[in-house]
Design an enzyme around this catalytic site. Structure first.
Site, PDB file in Angstrom:
ATOM      1  N   CYS A  98      57.337  -4.411   1.208  1.00 20.17           N
ATOM      2  CA  CYS A  98      58.886  -4.480   1.861  1.00 20.17           C
ATOM      3  C   CYS A  98      59.761  -4.371   0.772  1.00 20.17           C
ATOM      4  O   CYS A  98      59.971  -4.951  -0.405  1.00 20.17           O
ATOM      5  CB  CYS A  98      59.115  -5.569   2.764  1.00 20.17           C
ATOM      6  SG  CYS A  98      60.918  -5.566   3.543  1.00 20.17           S
ATOM      7  N   HIS A 140      55.451  -3.049  10.965  1.00 17.47           N
ATOM      8  CA  HIS A 140      55.796  -3.022  10.170  1.00 17.47           C
ATOM      9  C   HIS A 140      57.358  -3.310  10.212  1.00 17.47           C
ATOM     10  O   HIS A 140      58.602  -4.165  10.081  1.00 17.47           O
ATOM     11  CB  HIS A 140      55.336  -2.375   8.257  1.00 17.47           C
ATOM     12  CG  HIS A 140      56.478  -3.651   7.228  1.00 17.47           C
ATOM     13  ND1 HIS A 140      55.875  -4.232   6.984  1.00 17.47           N
ATOM     14  CD2 HIS A 140      57.909  -3.289   6.491  1.00 17.47           C
ATOM     15  CE1 HIS A 140      56.868  -4.692   5.950  1.00 17.47           C
ATOM     16  NE2 HIS A 140      58.175  -3.968   5.731  1.00 17.47           N
ATOM     17  N   GLU A 141      58.144  -1.995  10.565  1.00 19.83           N
ATOM     18  CA  GLU A 141      59.443  -2.040  10.233  1.00 19.83           C
ATOM     19  C   GLU A 141      60.012  -2.125  11.381  1.00 19.83           C
ATOM     20  O   GLU A 141      60.702  -2.190  11.821  1.00 19.83           O
ATOM     21  CB  GLU A 141      59.684  -0.045  10.441  1.00 19.83           C
ATOM     22  CG  GLU A 141      58.890   0.809   9.295  1.00 19.83           C
ATOM     23  CD  GLU A 141      59.635  -0.285   7.904  1.00 19.83           C
ATOM     24  OE1 GLU A 141      60.675  -0.798   7.843  1.00 19.83           O
ATOM     25  OE2 GLU A 141      58.846   0.172   6.483  1.00 19.83           O
ATOM     26  N   HIS A 144      60.919  -5.797  11.536  1.00 14.91           N
ATOM     27  CA  HIS A 144      63.023  -5.543  11.130  1.00 14.91           C
ATOM     28  C   HIS A 144      63.487  -5.239  11.778  1.00 14.91           C
ATOM     29  O   HIS A 144      64.738  -6.159  12.228  1.00 14.91           O
ATOM     30  CB  HIS A 144      62.720  -4.355  10.289  1.00 14.91           C
ATOM     31  CG  HIS A 144      62.074  -4.440   8.817  1.00 14.91           C
ATOM     32  ND1 HIS A 144      62.729  -5.793   7.547  1.00 14.91           N
ATOM     33  CD2 HIS A 144      60.992  -4.316   7.949  1.00 14.91           C
ATOM     34  CE1 HIS A 144      62.417  -5.838   6.857  1.00 14.91           C
ATOM     35  NE2 HIS A 144      61.587  -4.787   6.744  1.00 14.91           N
TER      36      HIS A 144
HETATM   37 CO    CO Z   1      59.970  -3.977   4.706  1.00 16.37          CO
END
Ligand code: CO
Length: 171
Positions: A98, A140-141, A144
């Site tokens: 990341c 993953h995004e 966020h």
């Molecule tokens: Co990330």
């Protein structure tokens, strides 16, 4: 314009990003800045909160699997706004990293197969389906956007080890 990346454990990474309602020039310049910033760090994905903007916007540009030296192609960048999972199935484990936690790579468990609904930069509804690396990057995004980072998925012991190493690195 390349913007500064928000680095862990900055509290902004815990914010829940807000839905985008206006698909205007402000959104488009945010997307341009995100692209420039991601490219400058040779990342494959970036969420808006990683440059300090708490909006449900993310971009992904996966490298060409057949050519390690190929430069990313801007027009092939996937721009995902207001994503919603329609389906998440199976499980798989891949190494993730990341841009907000530079230099750390860990195996993380994710769903293997996803179907996602989202909007593009003009507000048009789109659907995407994947059971490969793109599915991992999207998950993953989207974490966020929900105020989560990948190291939160580590076991208690691995997480403690990470926090110790991270503190040393930034002292
Ligand atoms: Co990330």
């Amino acid at each position: 314009m390349v913007r500064d990346i928000v680095i862990y454990p900055d509290k902004r990474l815990k914010l829940i990003s807000q839905e985008v309602k206006e698909f205007d020039s402000e959104l488009h310049s945010l997307l341009e800045d995100m692209y420039d910033t991601m490219l400058s760090k040779r990342g494959v994905g970036l969420a808006a909160i990683q440059i300090g903007v708490a909006k449900r916007v993310l971009i992904i540009n996966l490298p060409d699997e057949n050519d390690d030296d190929a430069l990313p192609i801007k027009s092939e960048t996937l721009e995902i706004i207001n994503p919603v999972f329609i389906k998440k199935e199976g499980s798989c484990k891949h190494q993730e990293g990341c841009l907000s936690i530079p230099g750390i790579y860990e195996d993380i468990e994710r769903s293997e197969h996803i179907v996602l609904e989202y909007q593009n930069r003009y507000g048009e509804k789109k659907t995407i389906e994947d059971n490969d690396f793109l599915a991992i990057a999207i998950q993953h995004e989207i974490d966020h956007l929900d105020g989560k980072v990948f190291i939160e998925k580590l076991s208690f012991i691995k997480r403690k080890k990470f926090e110790k190493e991270w503190k040393k690195k930034f002292k």
